[in-house]
Design an enzyme around this catalytic site. Sequence first.
Site, PDB file in Angstrom:
ATOM      1  CG  LEU A   6      11.034 -52.228 -22.394  1.00 10.79           C
ATOM      2  CD1 LEU A   6      11.256 -53.695 -22.757  1.00 10.79           C
ATOM      3  CD2 LEU A   6      11.097 -51.347 -23.638  1.00 10.79           C
ATOM      4  CB  ALA A  16       3.959 -50.964 -24.282  1.00 14.04           C
ATOM      5  N   GLY A  17       2.745 -52.733 -21.638  1.00 12.89           N
ATOM      6  CA  GLY A  17       1.859 -53.863 -21.378  1.00 12.89           C
ATOM      7  C   GLY A  17       0.655 -53.501 -20.522  1.00 12.89           C
ATOM      8  NE  ARG A  59       0.754 -63.389 -15.302  1.00 11.79           N
ATOM      9  CZ  ARG A  59       1.995 -63.769 -14.982  1.00 11.79           C
ATOM     10  NH1 ARG A  59       2.191 -64.615 -13.991  1.00 11.79           N
ATOM     11  NH2 ARG A  59       3.036 -63.265 -15.615  1.00 11.79           N
ATOM     12  NE  ARG A  86     -13.004 -31.694   5.783  1.00 13.53           N
ATOM     13  CZ  ARG A  86     -14.228 -31.206   5.581  1.00 13.53           C
ATOM     14  NH1 ARG A  86     -15.037 -30.990   6.624  1.00 13.53           N
ATOM     15  NH2 ARG A  86     -14.641 -30.912   4.367  1.00 13.53           N
ATOM     16  CE  LYS A 103     -13.864 -26.730   3.941  1.00 13.48           C
ATOM     17  NZ  LYS A 103     -14.557 -25.476   3.542  1.00 13.48           N
ATOM     18  CG  ASN A 133      -9.964 -22.412  26.348  1.00 13.11           C
ATOM     19  OD1 ASN A 133      -9.070 -23.194  26.618  1.00 13.11           O
ATOM     20  ND2 ASN A 133     -11.232 -22.667  26.629  1.00 13.11           N
ATOM     21  NE  ARG A 151     -26.816 -17.685  28.491  1.00 15.36           N
ATOM     22  CZ  ARG A 151     -25.715 -18.008  29.139  1.00 15.36           C
ATOM     23  NH1 ARG A 151     -24.822 -18.814  28.591  1.00 15.36           N
ATOM     24  NH2 ARG A 151     -25.500 -17.547  30.358  1.00 15.36           N
TER      25      ARG A 151
END
Length: 457
Positions: free
Chosen positions: A8, A10-11, A15, A332, A350, A376, A439
């Site tokens: 059952l 269905a409720g 509360r 992730r 990720k 590394n 760089r």
Amino acid sequence: MYNCAIILAAGQGTRMKSSLPKVLHKVCGKEMVNHVIDTIRKSEIEDINLVVGNAAEKVKEATKEKNVSYSVQEKQLGTGHAVISAIDFLKGKKGTVAIFTGDSPLITDDTVKDLFEFHKKEKCFATVITSIVDNPTGYGRVIRENSKDVKKIVEHKDCNEEELKVNEVNSAMYCFDIEALIESLSKITNDNAQGEYYLTDVIEIMKNSGKKVGAIAIPFEEIMGVNSRIQLSQAENIMKKRINELHMANGVTIIDPNNTYIDVDVKIGNDTIIYPGNVIKGNTLIESDCILYSNSRILDSTIGQGVTVENSVILESTVGDKTTVGPFAYIRPESSIGKSVRVGDFVEIKKSSIDDGTKISHLTYIGDAEVGSGCNFGCGTVVVNYDGENKYKTIIGNNSFIGCNTNLVSPVKVNDNTYIAAGSTITNEVPKGALAVARARQINKEGWVEKKGLYKK
């Protein structure tokens, strides 16, 4: 003997004060109604019908992989009316039907088996699951004949003074002979304080027609229904205790079970040690000999043998044997971490694969990448996988050394046995065995500070 079950569900559960149907609130990571379905299935009952009503589509969606059938209770007019709504499920069947409620997730498969065995052995037409409680207020009372067979069940609001003193209460869970149940349901009325069709009236109808009604009493813990957030937390604590004790019985050390949260479907190998504050959820598998230090969260992941995790988050990923994760690492979804890998502090991974023996010790982000073995990564490395509109892939070969503060601008490939100088921004492929320096050349302008009047004594 043919056995089936009706649940059952269905409720609405007013509360709970929630837009979510009551039976879909979770206890230890699983919806209450799915707990009940899984318990019944463990009892080797395959034919299950769910009576739905309020938010029926949400309940169907949450149970769609459970291979159950559905009946619809258009208006909630009581438990008897709910079972009448499932009458088409019962028609043509001969045997026994058990009826459970979707908001009582603590019933065990041992109890379900005992219910059917008692029902058959005692040759009952109906069998009620009951419990003896100190304070029966609010529960239907089970009235027995000569302390044995059940005479009737009286709802609390309909009890007389003598019946209110009875401390054996109805669980709202039963076994019925199917044909006898169908016959009795046609005779119930709503002539009671609630104006509802009570399933409990079937008990008295059967008794008055000379049919035997039995009862088995079980601990109240198992029959406890959930009608409020307070009861939800009580059910959570009971099930949490069961889960933790089961793992400990299987050889897992849980330092503080009161502060360890493990979902019901989690599997853990022996000789794993779990410190307080861990939250392990979903379909997670943790192999043997792992150490989970305090305050990690692991969801739907596979953790290999001998792994150490400290203060970290692992979501929908795999971690290979003897790898260390953390502290403060974030793995992730859709990541695959190999064996003997080091994923250190403030490292985020990720949707990437990291092969065996690679070390990513601190302050690094790797996204949408394939990383080989034995690499590394220096502190502050970033895989620059997003250009503002699209995400691209980076491939890093085996035994590559990535210097501190390197930016790898995707899509880019770094081949095997390469070195990248610290502070480089890599935008082109790095050939095998090469050193990449990307760089600006350092220029020192002597006396510049003093000339600008910025020199401080």
